[in-house]
Design a protein around this motif. Sequence first.
Motif, PDB file in Angstrom:
ATOM      1  N   ARG A 262       0.837  -1.201   0.000  1.00  0.00           N
ATOM      2  CA  ARG A 262       0.000   0.000   0.000  1.00  0.00           C
ATOM      3  C   ARG A 262       0.873   1.253   0.000  1.00  0.00           C
ATOM      4  NH1 ARG A 262      -5.302  -0.932   1.223  1.00  0.00           N
ATOM      5  NH2 ARG A 262      -5.583   1.185   2.000  1.00  0.00           N
ATOM      6  N   ARG A 263       1.973   1.218   0.770  1.00  0.00           N
ATOM      7  CA  ARG A 263       2.885   2.364   0.802  1.00  0.00           C
ATOM      8  C   ARG A 263       3.535   2.579  -0.566  1.00  0.00           C
ATOM      9  NH1 ARG A 263       4.424   0.232   5.969  1.00  0.00           N
ATOM     10  NH2 ARG A 263       6.324  -0.635   5.050  1.00  0.00           N
ATOM     11  N   SER A 264       3.851   1.488  -1.251  1.00  0.00           N
ATOM     12  CA  SER A 264       4.433   1.610  -2.589  1.00  0.00           C
ATOM     13  C   SER A 264       3.456   2.271  -3.548  1.00  0.00           C
ATOM     14  CB  SER A 264       4.846   0.233  -3.113  1.00  0.00           C
ATOM     15  OG  SER A 264       5.936  -0.291  -2.374  1.00  0.00           O
ATOM     16  N   LEU A 265       2.197   1.864  -3.495  1.00  0.00           N
ATOM     17  CA  LEU A 265       1.186   2.469  -4.370  1.00  0.00           C
ATOM     18  C   LEU A 265       1.014   3.952  -4.055  1.00  0.00           C
ATOM     19  CD1 LEU A 265      -1.467  -0.405  -4.289  1.00  0.00           C
ATOM     20  CD2 LEU A 265       0.021   0.200  -6.216  1.00  0.00           C
ATOM     21  N   HIS A 266       1.063   4.297  -2.782  1.00  0.00           N
ATOM     22  CA  HIS A 266       0.944   5.704  -2.389  1.00  0.00           C
ATOM     23  C   HIS A 266       2.106   6.519  -2.952  1.00  0.00           C
ATOM     24  CE1 HIS A 266      -0.233   9.154   0.064  1.00  0.00           C
ATOM     25  NE2 HIS A 266       1.016   9.244   0.480  1.00  0.00           N
ATOM     26  N   ALA A 267       3.316   5.965  -2.881  1.00  0.00           N
ATOM     27  CA  ALA A 267       4.480   6.665  -3.417  1.00  0.00           C
ATOM     28  C   ALA A 267       4.366   6.838  -4.924  1.00  0.00           C
ATOM     29  CB  ALA A 267       5.755   5.903  -3.063  1.00  0.00           C
ATOM     30  N   MET A 268       3.814   5.849  -5.602  1.00  0.00           N
ATOM     31  CA  MET A 268       3.626   5.948  -7.048  1.00  0.00           C
ATOM     32  C   MET A 268       2.655   7.067  -7.383  1.00  0.00           C
ATOM     33  SD  MET A 268       3.481   1.840  -7.719  1.00  0.00           S
ATOM     34  CE  MET A 268       2.772   1.953  -9.375  1.00  0.00           C
ATOM     35  N   ARG A 269       1.582   7.162  -6.620  1.00  0.00           N
ATOM     36  CA  ARG A 269       0.613   8.229  -6.896  1.00  0.00           C
ATOM     37  C   ARG A 269       1.232   9.604  -6.645  1.00  0.00           C
ATOM     38  NH1 ARG A 269      -5.636   8.835  -4.689  1.00  0.00           N
ATOM     39  NH2 ARG A 269      -6.062  10.792  -5.788  1.00  0.00           N
ATOM     40  N   GLU A 270       2.016   9.718  -5.581  1.00  0.00           N
ATOM     41  CA  GLU A 270       2.666  10.994  -5.303  1.00  0.00           C
ATOM     42  C   GLU A 270       3.581  11.396  -6.455  1.00  0.00           C
ATOM     43  OE1 GLU A 270       4.614  10.645  -1.493  1.00  0.00           O
ATOM     44  OE2 GLU A 270       2.949  11.681  -0.506  1.00  0.00           O
ATOM     45  N   ARG A 271       4.320  10.422  -7.001  1.00  0.00           N
ATOM     46  CA  ARG A 271       5.223  10.736  -8.106  1.00  0.00           C
ATOM     47  C   ARG A 271       4.421  11.154  -9.352  1.00  0.00           C
ATOM     48  NH1 ARG A 271      10.468   9.346  -9.739  1.00  0.00           N
ATOM     49  NH2 ARG A 271      10.913   9.485  -7.510  1.00  0.00           N
ATOM     50  N   ALA A 272       3.323  10.464  -9.619  1.00  0.00           N
ATOM     51  CA  ALA A 272       2.497  10.815 -10.771  1.00  0.00           C
ATOM     52  C   ALA A 272       1.893  12.204 -10.608  1.00  0.00           C
ATOM     53  CB  ALA A 272       1.399   9.772 -10.964  1.00  0.00           C
ATOM     54  N   ASP A 273       1.401  12.527  -9.417  1.00  0.00           N
ATOM     55  CA  ASP A 273       0.820  13.844  -9.178  1.00  0.00           C
ATOM     56  C   ASP A 273       1.859  14.945  -9.388  1.00  0.00           C
ATOM     57  OD1 ASP A 273      -1.637  12.732  -8.587  1.00  0.00           O
ATOM     58  OD2 ASP A 273      -1.409  12.886  -6.410  1.00  0.00           O
ATOM     59  N   ALA A 274       3.086  14.688  -8.940  1.00  0.00           N
ATOM     60  CA  ALA A 274       4.149  15.688  -9.104  1.00  0.00           C
ATOM     61  C   ALA A 274       4.496  15.864 -10.583  1.00  0.00           C
ATOM     62  CB  ALA A 274       5.383  15.267  -8.310  1.00  0.00           C
ATOM     63  N   ALA A 275       4.459  14.771 -11.348  1.00  0.00           N
ATOM     64  CA  ALA A 275       4.767  14.854 -12.772  1.00  0.00           C
ATOM     65  C   ALA A 275       3.714  15.677 -13.501  1.00  0.00           C
ATOM     66  CB  ALA A 275       4.872  13.458 -13.370  1.00  0.00           C
ATOM     67  N   TYR A 276       2.446  15.499 -13.145  1.00  0.00           N
ATOM     68  CA  TYR A 276       1.390  16.270 -13.803  1.00  0.00           C
ATOM     69  C   TYR A 276       1.577  17.766 -13.556  1.00  0.00           C
ATOM     70  CZ  TYR A 276      -3.080  18.231 -15.098  1.00  0.00           C
ATOM     71  OH  TYR A 276      -4.050  19.005 -15.679  1.00  0.00           O
ATOM     72  N   ALA A 277       2.012  18.103 -12.351  1.00  0.00           N
ATOM     73  CA  ALA A 277       2.180  19.519 -12.014  1.00  0.00           C
ATOM     74  C   ALA A 277       3.219  20.195 -12.900  1.00  0.00           C
ATOM     75  CB  ALA A 277       2.580  19.656 -10.540  1.00  0.00           C
ATOM     76  N   ARG A 278       4.099  19.395 -13.517  1.00  0.00           N
ATOM     77  CA  ARG A 278       5.136  19.952 -14.393  1.00  0.00           C
ATOM     78  C   ARG A 278       4.770  19.839 -15.870  1.00  0.00           C
ATOM     79  NH1 ARG A 278       8.123  16.664 -10.886  1.00  0.00           N
ATOM     80  NH2 ARG A 278       8.528  15.178 -12.579  1.00  0.00           N
ATOM     81  N   ARG A 279       3.545  19.449 -16.179  1.00  0.00           N
ATOM     82  CA  ARG A 279       3.189  19.272 -17.590  1.00  0.00           C
ATOM     83  C   ARG A 279       3.293  20.581 -18.353  1.00  0.00           C
ATOM     84  NH1 ARG A 279      -2.610  16.985 -19.514  1.00  0.00           N
ATOM     85  NH2 ARG A 279      -1.817  15.047 -18.593  1.00  0.00           N
ATOM     86  N   ASP A 280       3.888  20.490 -19.534  1.00  0.00           N
ATOM     87  CA  ASP A 280       4.023  21.629 -20.436  1.00  0.00           C
ATOM     88  C   ASP A 280       3.107  21.364 -21.628  1.00  0.00           C
ATOM     89  OD1 ASP A 280       4.755  23.478 -22.363  1.00  0.00           O
ATOM     90  OD2 ASP A 280       6.900  23.336 -21.950  1.00  0.00           O
ATOM     91  N   TRP A 281       1.935  22.015 -21.636  1.00  0.00           N
ATOM     92  CA  TRP A 281       0.961  21.749 -22.687  1.00  0.00           C
ATOM     93  C   TRP A 281       1.503  22.124 -24.078  1.00  0.00           C
ATOM     94  CZ3 TRP A 281      -3.287  18.897 -22.277  1.00  0.00           C
ATOM     95  CH2 TRP A 281      -3.884  18.745 -21.035  1.00  0.00           C
ATOM     96  N   LYS A 282       2.327  23.170 -24.152  1.00  0.00           N
ATOM     97  CA  LYS A 282       2.880  23.562 -25.455  1.00  0.00           C
ATOM     98  C   LYS A 282       3.815  22.480 -25.990  1.00  0.00           C
ATOM     99  CE  LYS A 282       2.514  28.581 -24.927  1.00  0.00           C
ATOM    100  NZ  LYS A 282       3.257  29.870 -24.884  1.00  0.00           N
ATOM    101  N   ARG A 283       4.678  21.945 -25.128  1.00  0.00           N
ATOM    102  CA  ARG A 283       5.562  20.865 -25.567  1.00  0.00           C
ATOM    103  C   ARG A 283       4.762  19.621 -25.918  1.00  0.00           C
ATOM    104  NH1 ARG A 283       7.900  16.506 -23.196  1.00  0.00           N
ATOM    105  NH2 ARG A 283       7.150  17.087 -21.123  1.00  0.00           N
ATOM    106  N   TYR A 284       3.751  19.344 -25.141  1.00  0.00           N
ATOM    107  CA  TYR A 284       2.881  18.191 -25.378  1.00  0.00           C
ATOM    108  C   TYR A 284       2.243  18.285 -26.763  1.00  0.00           C
ATOM    109  CZ  TYR A 284      -0.736  14.703 -24.245  1.00  0.00           C
ATOM    110  OH  TYR A 284      -1.551  13.597 -24.232  1.00  0.00           O
ATOM    111  N   THR A 285       1.736  19.477 -27.093  1.00  0.00           N
ATOM    112  CA  THR A 285       1.112  19.684 -28.403  1.00  0.00           C
ATOM    113  C   THR A 285       2.155  19.632 -29.507  1.00  0.00           C
ATOM    114  OG1 THR A 285      -0.594  21.071 -27.358  1.00  0.00           O
ATOM    115  CG2 THR A 285      -0.346  21.234 -29.745  1.00  0.00           C
ATOM    116  N   ARG A 286       3.322  20.205 -29.264  1.00  0.00           N
ATOM    117  CA  ARG A 286       4.364  20.208 -30.282  1.00  0.00           C
ATOM    118  C   ARG A 286       4.810  18.789 -30.626  1.00  0.00           C
ATOM    119  NH1 ARG A 286       7.775  22.833 -27.651  1.00  0.00           N
ATOM    120  NH2 ARG A 286       9.208  21.175 -27.059  1.00  0.00           N
ATOM    121  N   GLN A 287       4.981  17.935 -29.617  1.00  0.00           N
ATOM    122  CA  GLN A 287       5.366  16.551 -29.880  1.00  0.00           C
ATOM    123  C   GLN A 287       4.299  15.832 -30.694  1.00  0.00           C
ATOM    124  OE1 GLN A 287       6.137  15.027 -25.919  1.00  0.00           O
ATOM    125  NE2 GLN A 287       8.343  15.180 -26.226  1.00  0.00           N
TER     126      GLN A 287
END
Length: 340
Positions: A262-287
């Motif tokens: 359960r702790r591992s799954l929680h850590a995975m969600r925390e990492r995913a949430d942090a990654a979303y916070a850094r999303r660059d929509w312009k780069r995403y569209t450009r790719q």
Amino acid sequence: MKIAFVGKGGSGKTTLSSLFIRHLAASQAPVLAIDADINQHLGPALGLPEDEAAALPALGAHLPEIKEYLRGANPLIRSAETMIKTTPPGRGSRLLRLAEDNPVYAACARPVALDHGDVRLMVTGPFNESDLGVACYHSKVGAVELCLNHLVDGQHEYLVVDMTAGSDSFASGMFTRFDMTFLVAEPTRKGVAVYRQYKEYARDFGVNLAVIGNKVQGEDDVAFLRAEVGDDLLVTVGHSDWVRSMEKGRPPHFDLLEEPNRRSLHAMRERADAAYARRDWKRYTRQMVEFHIKNAQSWGNEKTGADLVAQIDPAFVLGESGVPSEPSLSPQGTASAFPG
């Protein structure tokens, strides 16, 4: 946010993705799960009986309707027939939102009841007899890539994709569509070989990659993975009686999953949430646009007889401000079977 699970065959990526989906559902978060592996095992891993999982509607079987719906009133796309898997949205396109109801979900998504609520599940569909010898995996996942290109997802709502084994996903641009990619690796030479290949291919595309060590039996296994993948190792998962019961078709209540897992799954969600916070929509569209140009010039223009590069709307950037068109409704008040 968009999350992918990858790894070599037999690494346990489908099991780990199903556990992560259950973990997200336990918090009442909106979840859309997609089985994009040619071996369709995510449905049974989420508790569906084999016959029900086999009867799920395949995304590829509805590709013409999906194209027509997503095209909307985009003036740069002459017809649905000229859309390919990489066609990007533009002004006038219909966009998908993860938590909404729309004709695409009505046709292709099915609710799966878990201990803490329902999630939506979509599948690419398996190979059938007519595909043998003439089709490839990538012909099956084109609908997934097209939907990802038109999906406007927000924070704390989750798309989880169980990808095909190994590095096959690099034959399309789909590997760049995710905020977080979890690579499931066993503590073996073969397990880390897939990691090295994935890391090398993804290096120039800004892919957020973290390794989940699976089937770890002791400190020696942890030390092996740490030595081979370094700081990319996020968490490890060991033996689980809960998983063993699930694989027998008798999963206990999800609250009984072992605390270390359960702790591992929680850590995975925390990492995913942090990654979303850094999303660059312009780069995403450009790719998205860059891969569309490559596909158009290498095969798409010839196949469709159209200049697919002309479909690109240079003023359009996909982002959370995008507002999807209202889906058409049948007289009974339910989403019609496209496009409306």
